[in-house]
Design an enzyme around this catalytic site. Sequence first.
Site, short mmCIF file in Angstrom:
data_model
loop_
_atom_site.label_atom_id
_atom_site.label_comp_id
_atom_site.label_asym_id
_atom_site.label_seq_id
_atom_site.Cartn_x
_atom_site.Cartn_y
_atom_site.Cartn_z
N THR A 16 0.81 -1.22 0.00
CA THR A 16 0.00 0.00 0.00
C THR A 16 0.84 1.27 0.00
O THR A 16 0.50 2.26 -0.65
CB THR A 16 -0.94 0.00 1.22
N THR A 94 1.12 -4.15 4.40
CA THR A 94 0.85 -4.48 5.81
C THR A 94 0.14 -5.81 6.01
O THR A 94 0.11 -6.33 7.12
CB THR A 94 0.02 -3.37 6.48
N ASP A 95 -0.42 -6.39 4.93
CA ASP A 95 -1.15 -7.66 5.08
C ASP A 95 -0.29 -8.72 5.75
O ASP A 95 -0.80 -9.55 6.52
CB ASP A 95 -1.60 -8.18 3.72
#
Length: 332
Positions: A16, A94-95
């Site tokens: 992201t 960030t997943d």
Amino acid sequence: MAGVTRTVAVYSLGGTIAMTTDPATGGVVPALSAHDLLAAVPGLDGHGIDLRVHDFRRVPGASLTFDDLTELGTEIDKVLDGGDVDGIVITQGTDTIEETAFFLDLRHGHNQPVIVTGAMRNPTMAGPDGPANLYAAVVAAADPQLRGAGVLVVLNDEIHAARHVRKSHTTSPAAFASPGAGPIGRIAEDRVRLASPLPDRLGPLAPAVRDPRVGLYTVSLGDDGTLLEAWSGQCDGLVVAAFGVGHVPQRLVESLERLAVRVPVVLASRIGNGPVLTRTYGFPGSEKDLISRGLIPAGDLGPYQARLLLQALLAQDVARESIAEKFAVFAR
């Protein structure tokens, strides 16, 4: 740190933090380079930090693989072996940050800290958090206080140990937390302010000699064990994300016992906050019962970290007794 030249290597993996709008789909996709990311960060000049920038991958966090991380770890080792880099920053989606940080920490054997960061708001949104997180990560990587800390996660000006950090919200900029432990420190006024001692670590594991398959099975209400049986013969090891402190329905006990004879089975909690117990409950399917049947308690590791540790140990052909000893480190 003003006036002192320190060197930080930055590796960008995508995610992201590096996304912009794709005209074809209208959604955001990884497109920005590491140089693009740093160009959007105000205030790094004047800190006496020399940045060495590496575009490593441009993929969503969900698409990172063990091979990607192994290659990244090898590249980091080469850079740190040279002795002229004071810290590493990794930007990614960030997943998977809580998993990639722990994966890298298990293999990191240098004193220089490795800081993993990302963003919850992409650059097309109002108030993107990527520049602030990258700024804080660079400051942390350059700070001598974090030497020996291993791999850390820095977002929202908080510093988290790899063994404790969890992504606790899907969209909040304050998504990352360390349940039961809290952050080890924070970034304020351009420096690290430690709130607790540096984390205990398992120490660097030896390189892999094989590529095992480790499954993760989550126990749920009404579980009849059919899906658990499907793992038989399909994995080299299994992590069971059990209820509470390490409990499963009684009807799963015999299947788990049979499976534990063939492959290492680790007992974790699906809660993700607090330890698996070892000697409190005694009913069939309790933690005490399951451990007596050969399951290995995960200590305070969550199921995702437990899977990564089991995979790393099996990749070295570590004996079952040694696997239990390694997991016992995380019960302290």
